[in-house]
Scaffold this motif. Structure first.
Motif, PDB file in Angstrom:
ATOM      1  N   LYS A 198      -0.782  -4.125  -6.749  1.00  0.00           N
ATOM      2  CA  LYS A 198       0.203  -3.109  -6.358  1.00  0.00           C
ATOM      3  C   LYS A 198       0.806  -3.407  -4.996  1.00  0.00           C
ATOM      4  N   TRP A 235      -0.620  -1.580  -2.010  1.00  0.00           N
ATOM      5  CA  TRP A 235      -1.844  -2.111  -1.385  1.00  0.00           C
ATOM      6  C   TRP A 235      -1.474  -3.166  -0.356  1.00  0.00           C
ATOM      7  N   HIS A 237      -9.064  -9.844   0.879  1.00  0.00           N
ATOM      8  CA  HIS A 237      -9.483  -8.439   0.823  1.00  0.00           C
ATOM      9  C   HIS A 237      -8.610  -7.571  -0.075  1.00  0.00           C
ATOM     10  N   VAL A 238      -7.458  -8.079  -0.484  1.00  0.00           N
ATOM     11  CA  VAL A 238      -6.556  -7.253  -1.293  1.00  0.00           C
ATOM     12  C   VAL A 238      -6.160  -7.946  -2.600  1.00  0.00           C
ATOM     13  N   PRO A 252      -9.519  -8.865  -4.988  1.00  0.00           N
ATOM     14  CA  PRO A 252     -10.097  -7.702  -5.675  1.00  0.00           C
ATOM     15  C   PRO A 252      -9.072  -6.968  -6.521  1.00  0.00           C
ATOM     16  N   GLY A 253      -7.805  -6.946  -6.080  1.00  0.00           N
ATOM     17  CA  GLY A 253      -6.770  -6.264  -6.845  1.00  0.00           C
ATOM     18  C   GLY A 253      -6.511  -6.935  -8.187  1.00  0.00           C
ATOM     19  N   TRP A 290     -15.290   0.734  -9.505  1.00  0.00           N
ATOM     20  CA  TRP A 290     -14.121   1.053  -8.683  1.00  0.00           C
ATOM     21  C   TRP A 290     -13.087   1.889  -9.433  1.00  0.00           C
TER      22      TRP A 290
END
Lengths: 264, 275
Positions: B166, B169, B186-187, B190-191, B270
């Motif tokens: 997204k 994010w 970090h984005v 995991p995204g 999550w």
């Protein structure tokens, strides 16, 4: 805290249907620790302006200075809160989300967790530090987002309709909470909304913008003492005045619209 | 077989369910197999087909037990699993890397996307003779072919996953001072994880298919594909069935013990996908 100067800022959107002016020649001076609300109908450029201040968009003309320093791209002197609940990282707990900015800053783990705890206490979520966002309600997620934007201690807080997607009761609570948070932190705040009563409740000064092109139409100071009573005569008078500027003057006397819950 | 595996996998038992509720759920999962087993047994006993070609379940069970006790079946299974995991690990590393690269860089996308789009729909077995000529009969060609073929779904899904991260994010992270490297770690990663995991799961299914087939061709001395293929010479259908059962069991084990565990620990916890 620091002042924000917005000088002759313009931005033109290049759409398939031709060039559309997003904002045109907007000049605004915001003092340190001032809470400014920008209201206006959809398409008036209020969110565009906020995104320019945030550094996500570059203006075609004009410049923005925060604390005298020219804005070039995003930076940690600004914290941003969006309308979309999805802004939180689902793979991080509330605490992990709030600690993110500090982690990027290189603050050691113990220290950043201590600060994140503190920030979550400020938005009354100290019991939910270990929760993942999908277990939190919309209002709680937005509170985490506020805590997250404050955690790395930016001088300026930029908020783009953060409570617009919440139900009316939750929104009232959130407005009260935000007023408290602001009183404690004294950030310089730019808050975009289309909700007139929200603007009168929160702002030191309300900027009214109109579309095609997005320009500043009026500025109204709200000198009411805080906490404000949304049912007081003065409060309603300011709402009426705002609605009049937004072109709803005739209907402002109608009780359903005068309560400000209608979209302006 | 594969469908049965996924069907079982999809049917999740709630962890803290009541004892009788649990029994009911287990029965619910086993029931279709009981029905198919019963029909099979009836057909086998009627003698419509010669028993050598259509063994009873007892025959299959006996073959299974005998082959297990003598260590032959485990040996075949272990060789196959080692090939499977080696090839799959190769595919996972290369596939995720290329896929993520394609998602992040326009240039990489321009280079890889046409190649991957053309390569992906070609049945993996079509490459088998080429690999056998290049890398010889045996382990190397089967592992490389497994790696090559199962990389495609992994590349595709990793690429899609990165694209599906997204924008909000990314913006939030940038506003909080994340540089490119940290944004990625970090984005973006995991995204994109729900898609990457889907890609890995599809890749593993692909790896199974191609491996069992190529074991029949590559003249490897051990391996479940070879066991099944070799058994045809003496009409040992019971052994074939035993081999198929082992493939199913390993499939279920990988699904339940590896993929579901990873998913439950990450994307399900999550709330990025529902269990």
């Amino acid at each position: 805290m620091v002042p924000i100067e917005i000088r002759d800022v313009s931005l033109i959107y290049d759409t398939p249907g031709g060039k559309v002016p997003g904002v045109k020649d907007v000049t605004l001076n915001i003092s340190a620790s001032e809470f400014v609300c920008i209201v206006g109908p959809s398409g008036c450029g209020k969110s565009t302006l906020l995104n320019i201040v945030a550094g996500f968009l570059s203006p075609a003309a004009g410049e923005i200075r925060i604390g005298g320093k020219k804005v070039d791209g995003h930076g940690m002197d600004r914290g941003v809160v969006f309308q979309d609940f999805a802004q939180l990282f689902p793979w991080r707990t509330a605490l992990g989300n709030v600690a993110f900015g500090l982690e990027m800053k290189g603050v050691p783990k113990d220290e950043r967790e201590r600060i994140a705890h503190e920030q979550l206490r400020l938005v009354k979520l100290e019991k939910f530090t270990a929760s993942y966002p999908h277990h939190l309600s919309g209002g709680m997620q937005q509170r985490v987002a506020i805590a997250r934007a404050l955690a790395y201690n930016p001088a300026v807080l930029l908020m783009d309709e953060p409570f617009a997607a919440l139900d009316a009761l939750t929104r009232d609570d959130m407005q009260r909470l935000l007023a408290d948070v602001w009183r404690e932190t004294r950030k310089t705040v730019i808050y975009v909304t289309h909700n007139v009563s929200e603007a009168v409740y929160l702002a030191d000064r309300v900027i009214v913008m109109t579309p095609h092109p997005g320009t500043v139409k009026a500025e109204i100071r709200i000198p009411l003492p805080r906490p404000r009573d949304p049912l007081s005569v003065e409060f309603l008078d300011f709402q009426k005045e705002l609605l009049r500027h937004l072109g709803h003057g005739a209907s402002a006397s109608e009780p359903t619209k005068a309560n400000g819950k209608t979209t302006a | 077989m594969r469908d049965a595996v996924t069907a079982i996998a999809a049917d999740h038992a709630p962890d803290r369910s009541h004892g009788s509720e649990r029994l009911r759920l287990i029965w619910h999962n086993i029931f279709p197999f009981v029905v198919v087993g019963a029909i099979w047994e009836i057909i086998a006993w009627t003698g419509i087909f010669p028993r050598r070609l259509f063994p009873t379940l007892e025959d299959v069970a006996t073959a299974f037990v005998n082959l297990t006790i003598t260590g032959i079946l485990p040996h075949h299974a272990i060789e196959t699993v080692i090939r499977l995991l080696t090839g799959f690990a190769l595919a996972a590393i290369v596939g995720v890397t290329i896929g993520v690269l394609m998602g992040r860089s326009r240039r990489a996308e321009d280079i890889f996307l046409p190649l991957v789009s053309i390569g992906a729909p070609i049945p993996g077995l079509a490459y088998a003779p080429l690999f056998l000529l290049w890398f010889g009969l045996g382990n190397l060609s089967s592992v490389l072919l497994v790696g090559f073929v199962s990389a495609f779904p992994i590349i595709f899904n990793s690429w899609t996953g990165v694209k599906a991260v997204k924008e909000i994010w990314v913006r939030s992270a940038q506003a909080m001072g994340a540089n490119d490297h940290r944004l990625f770690r970090h984005v973006i990663l995991p995204g994109a994880l729900p898609y990457i995991l889907t890609g890995l799961r599809l890749g593993l299914a692909q790896a199974w298919r191609i491996l069992v087939a190529v074991e029949m061709l590559a003249a490897v001395p051990w391996g479940l594909g070879w066991l099944i293929f070799g058994a045809r010479k003496f009409l040992n259908t019971d052994i074939m069935m035993a081999g198929i059962v082992v493939i199913a069991l390993i499939g279920i084990a990988l699904e339940k013990l590896v993929f579901q565990k990873i998913e439950n620990y990450t994307v399900v916890r999550w709330g990025m996908i529902s269990s």
